[in-house]
Design a protein around this motif. Structure first.
Motif, PDB file in Angstrom:
ATOM      1  N   MET A  18      56.099  23.001 -31.542  1.00 22.04           N
ATOM      2  CA  MET A  18      55.753  22.797 -30.146  1.00 22.04           C
ATOM      3  C   MET A  18      54.583  23.688 -29.743  1.00 22.04           C
ATOM      4  SD  MET A  18      56.703  21.066 -27.517  1.00 22.04           S
ATOM      5  CE  MET A  18      56.913  21.048 -25.785  1.00 22.04           C
ATOM      6  N   ALA A  19      54.569  24.932 -30.222  1.00 26.67           N
ATOM      7  CA  ALA A  19      53.489  25.847 -29.866  1.00 26.67           C
ATOM      8  C   ALA A  19      52.162  25.352 -30.416  1.00 26.67           C
ATOM      9  CB  ALA A  19      53.797  27.249 -30.386  1.00 26.67           C
ATOM     10  N   ASN A  20      52.164  24.823 -31.654  1.00 31.03           N
ATOM     11  CA  ASN A  20      50.931  24.267 -32.221  1.00 31.03           C
ATOM     12  C   ASN A  20      50.418  23.107 -31.393  1.00 31.03           C
ATOM     13  OD1 ASN A  20      50.042  25.791 -34.305  1.00 31.03           O
ATOM     14  ND2 ASN A  20      50.954  24.567 -35.915  1.00 31.03           N
ATOM     15  N   ASN A  21      51.333  22.230 -30.965  1.00 25.55           N
ATOM     16  CA  ASN A  21      50.955  21.092 -30.135  1.00 25.55           C
ATOM     17  C   ASN A  21      50.378  21.571 -28.801  1.00 25.55           C
ATOM     18  OD1 ASN A  21      50.690  18.346 -29.506  1.00 25.55           O
ATOM     19  ND2 ASN A  21      52.634  18.362 -28.421  1.00 25.55           N
ATOM     20  N   ALA A  22      51.006  22.575 -28.217  1.00 22.95           N
ATOM     21  CA  ALA A  22      50.516  23.121 -26.949  1.00 22.95           C
ATOM     22  C   ALA A  22      49.127  23.731 -27.133  1.00 22.95           C
ATOM     23  CB  ALA A  22      51.492  24.151 -26.394  1.00 22.95           C
ATOM     24  N   MET A  23      48.922  24.453 -28.231  1.00 21.69           N
ATOM     25  CA  MET A  23      47.608  25.046 -28.489  1.00 21.69           C
ATOM     26  C   MET A  23      46.556  23.954 -28.696  1.00 21.69           C
ATOM     27  SD  MET A  23      48.626  28.378 -30.812  1.00 21.69           S
ATOM     28  CE  MET A  23      47.165  28.222 -31.764  1.00 21.69           C
ATOM     29  N   ALA A  24      46.929  22.885 -29.395  1.00 23.90           N
ATOM     30  CA  ALA A  24      45.988  21.781 -29.608  1.00 23.90           C
ATOM     31  C   ALA A  24      45.627  21.140 -28.271  1.00 23.90           C
ATOM     32  CB  ALA A  24      46.586  20.752 -30.560  1.00 23.90           C
ATOM     33  N   LEU A  25      46.637  20.914 -27.432  1.00 22.26           N
ATOM     34  CA  LEU A  25      46.357  20.334 -26.113  1.00 22.26           C
ATOM     35  C   LEU A  25      45.493  21.262 -25.274  1.00 22.26           C
ATOM     36  CD1 LEU A  25      49.719  18.639 -25.093  1.00 22.26           C
ATOM     37  CD2 LEU A  25      47.513  17.530 -25.503  1.00 22.26           C
ATOM     38  N   ASP A  26      45.771  22.560 -25.328  1.00 24.35           N
ATOM     39  CA  ASP A  26      44.949  23.519 -24.588  1.00 24.35           C
ATOM     40  C   ASP A  26      43.481  23.409 -25.001  1.00 24.35           C
ATOM     41  OD1 ASP A  26      47.186  24.436 -23.297  1.00 24.35           O
ATOM     42  OD2 ASP A  26      47.313  26.330 -24.409  1.00 24.35           O
ATOM     43  N   SER A  27      43.229  23.334 -26.309  1.00 29.04           N
ATOM     44  CA  SER A  27      41.839  23.264 -26.774  1.00 29.04           C
ATOM     45  C   SER A  27      41.211  21.922 -26.412  1.00 29.04           C
ATOM     46  CB  SER A  27      41.739  23.542 -28.273  1.00 29.04           C
ATOM     47  OG  SER A  27      42.389  22.545 -29.009  1.00 29.04           O
ATOM     48  N   ILE A  28      41.994  20.840 -26.469  1.00 30.11           N
ATOM     49  CA  ILE A  28      41.470  19.524 -26.078  1.00 30.11           C
ATOM     50  C   ILE A  28      41.095  19.523 -24.602  1.00 30.11           C
ATOM     51  CG2 ILE A  28      42.120  17.117 -25.697  1.00 30.11           C
ATOM     52  CD1 ILE A  28      43.734  17.328 -28.347  1.00 30.11           C
ATOM     53  N   PHE A  29      42.011  20.019 -23.751  1.00 34.68           N
ATOM     54  CA  PHE A  29      41.717  20.025 -22.316  1.00 34.68           C
ATOM     55  C   PHE A  29      40.566  20.972 -21.986  1.00 34.68           C
ATOM     56  CE2 PHE A  29      46.174  18.357 -21.701  1.00 34.68           C
ATOM     57  CZ  PHE A  29      45.740  17.078 -21.398  1.00 34.68           C
ATOM     58  N   HIS A  30      40.463  22.079 -22.712  1.00 34.68           N
ATOM     59  CA  HIS A  30      39.316  22.976 -22.517  1.00 34.68           C
ATOM     60  C   HIS A  30      38.021  22.250 -22.860  1.00 34.68           C
ATOM     61  CE1 HIS A  30      36.283  25.894 -23.912  1.00 34.68           C
ATOM     62  NE2 HIS A  30      36.661  26.544 -22.834  1.00 34.68           N
ATOM     63  N   ALA A  31      38.018  21.538 -23.966  1.00 35.45           N
ATOM     64  CA  ALA A  31      36.814  20.804 -24.369  1.00 35.45           C
ATOM     65  C   ALA A  31      36.467  19.736 -23.351  1.00 35.45           C
ATOM     66  CB  ALA A  31      37.020  20.179 -25.753  1.00 35.45           C
ATOM     67  N   LEU A  32      37.473  19.066 -22.817  1.00 33.08           N
ATOM     68  CA  LEU A  32      37.232  17.982 -21.856  1.00 33.08           C
ATOM     69  C   LEU A  32      36.953  18.483 -20.445  1.00 33.08           C
ATOM     70  CD1 LEU A  32      39.955  15.455 -23.048  1.00 33.08           C
ATOM     71  CD2 LEU A  32      37.485  15.397 -23.498  1.00 33.08           C
ATOM     72  N   ALA A  33      37.092  19.783 -20.230  1.00 34.48           N
ATOM     73  CA  ALA A  33      36.848  20.343 -18.893  1.00 34.48           C
ATOM     74  C   ALA A  33      35.366  20.339 -18.535  1.00 34.48           C
ATOM     75  CB  ALA A  33      37.396  21.773 -18.815  1.00 34.48           C
ATOM     76  N   ASP A  34      34.511  20.219 -19.521  1.00 32.94           N
ATOM     77  CA  ASP A  34      33.076  20.265 -19.280  1.00 32.94           C
ATOM     78  C   ASP A  34      32.504  18.851 -19.136  1.00 32.94           C
ATOM     79  OD1 ASP A  34      30.507  22.113 -19.587  1.00 32.94           O
ATOM     80  OD2 ASP A  34      30.155  20.201 -20.617  1.00 32.94           O
ATOM     81  N   PRO A  35      31.712  18.588 -18.090  1.00 32.68           N
ATOM     82  CA  PRO A  35      31.186  17.234 -17.889  1.00 32.68           C
ATOM     83  C   PRO A  35      30.258  16.754 -19.007  1.00 32.68           C
ATOM     84  CG  PRO A  35      30.274  18.754 -16.263  1.00 32.68           C
ATOM     85  CD  PRO A  35      31.326  19.498 -17.023  1.00 32.68           C
ATOM     86  N   THR A  36      29.519  17.657 -19.624  1.00 29.58           N
ATOM     87  CA  THR A  36      28.648  17.257 -20.738  1.00 29.58           C
ATOM     88  C   THR A  36      29.488  16.762 -21.904  1.00 29.58           C
ATOM     89  OG1 THR A  36      26.936  18.841 -20.083  1.00 29.58           O
ATOM     90  CG2 THR A  36      26.885  18.060 -22.367  1.00 29.58           C
ATOM     91  N   ARG A  37      30.544  17.509 -22.232  1.00 27.99           N
ATOM     92  CA  ARG A  37      31.397  17.107 -23.359  1.00 27.99           C
ATOM     93  C   ARG A  37      32.152  15.813 -23.045  1.00 27.99           C
ATOM     94  NH1 ARG A  37      31.719  22.969 -23.698  1.00 27.99           N
ATOM     95  NH2 ARG A  37      33.675  23.020 -22.557  1.00 27.99           N
ATOM     96  N   ARG A  38      32.575  15.632 -21.794  1.00 29.71           N
ATOM     97  CA  ARG A  38      33.236  14.371 -21.428  1.00 29.71           C
ATOM     98  C   ARG A  38      32.267  13.208 -21.577  1.00 29.71           C
ATOM     99  NH1 ARG A  38      35.185  17.426 -17.123  1.00 29.71           N
ATOM    100  NH2 ARG A  38      33.834  16.312 -15.664  1.00 29.71           N
ATOM    101  N   ALA A  39      31.013  13.414 -21.198  1.00 33.58           N
ATOM    102  CA  ALA A  39      30.005  12.352 -21.331  1.00 33.58           C
ATOM    103  C   ALA A  39      29.765  12.014 -22.803  1.00 33.58           C
ATOM    104  CB  ALA A  39      28.703  12.777 -20.651  1.00 33.58           C
ATOM    105  N   VAL A  40      29.780  13.026 -23.654  1.00 33.87           N
ATOM    106  CA  VAL A  40      29.609  12.786 -25.099  1.00 33.87           C
ATOM    107  C   VAL A  40      30.782  11.959 -25.624  1.00 33.87           C
ATOM    108  CG1 VAL A  40      29.580  13.901 -27.378  1.00 33.87           C
ATOM    109  CG2 VAL A  40      28.155  14.799 -25.519  1.00 33.87           C
ATOM    110  N   ILE A  41      31.990  12.328 -25.232  1.00 34.19           N
ATOM    111  CA  ILE A  41      33.177  11.576 -25.660  1.00 34.19           C
ATOM    112  C   ILE A  41      33.092  10.137 -25.160  1.00 34.19           C
ATOM    113  CG2 ILE A  41      35.686  11.346 -25.336  1.00 34.19           C
ATOM    114  CD1 ILE A  41      34.945  13.549 -27.288  1.00 34.19           C
ATOM    115  N   GLN A  42      32.706   9.981 -23.913  1.00 38.44           N
ATOM    116  CA  GLN A  42      32.587   8.638 -23.339  1.00 38.44           C
ATOM    117  C   GLN A  42      31.558   7.810 -24.110  1.00 38.44           C
ATOM    118  OE1 GLN A  42      31.677   8.652 -19.175  1.00 38.44           O
ATOM    119  NE2 GLN A  42      32.190   6.499 -18.934  1.00 38.44           N
ATOM    120  N   ARG A  43      30.416   8.406 -24.415  1.00 41.03           N
ATOM    121  CA  ARG A  43      29.378   7.684 -25.163  1.00 41.03           C
ATOM    122  C   ARG A  43      29.876   7.317 -26.556  1.00 41.03           C
ATOM    123  NH1 ARG A  43      27.529   5.579 -28.548  1.00 41.03           N
ATOM    124  NH2 ARG A  43      25.396   5.276 -29.235  1.00 41.03           N
TER     125      ARG A  43
END
Length: 114
Positions: A1-26
């Motif tokens: 569970m802790a590994n999953n939580a850490m993975a989600l934390d890093s995913i949400f951190h990465a997606l918190a930035d509009p530039t990175r969200r735009a890259v994912i969207q593209r």
């Protein structure tokens, strides 16, 4: 569970930035070179590459280099982890709202019966 939580934390951190969200969207439309991804942004390539690095470390994208060209692709499996988290949250809140609706119906029904 802790590994999953850490993975989600890093995913949400990465997606918190509009530039990175735009890259994912593209990348949702298909693979693209770093140059193509960087084109819409008013920043130097080294700054943009920091965003690419964060997305790669998080596992949201993968890149491969062929000569001088680096092509990025979306890693949908890791994005699906965030989607599952949102789905779980929606299910939890839908259940809570149903319980609240049931309680309100019961209370308003009792008021009418008095």
């Amino acid at each position: 569970m802790a590994n999953n939580a850490m993975a989600l934390d890093s995913i949400f951190h990465a997606l918190a930035d509009p530039t990175r969200r735009a890259v994912i969207q593209r990348l949702g439309r298909g693979p693209a070179t770093v140059g193509e991804l960087a084109e819409p942004f008013d920043m130097a390539l080294p700054s943009f590459m920091k965003h690419v690095g964060i997305l790669e470390r998080t596992g949201l994208i993968r890149s491969r280099k062929s000569g001088r060209i680096r092509t990025c692709t979306l890693e949908q499996k890791n994005l699906a982890a965030a989607e599952r988290w949102f789905a779980d949250q929606r299910a939890t809140w839908a259940s809570r709202y149903q319980n609240l609706d049931g309680l309100l119906e019961k209370l308003t029904g009792e008021d009418r019966g008095s």
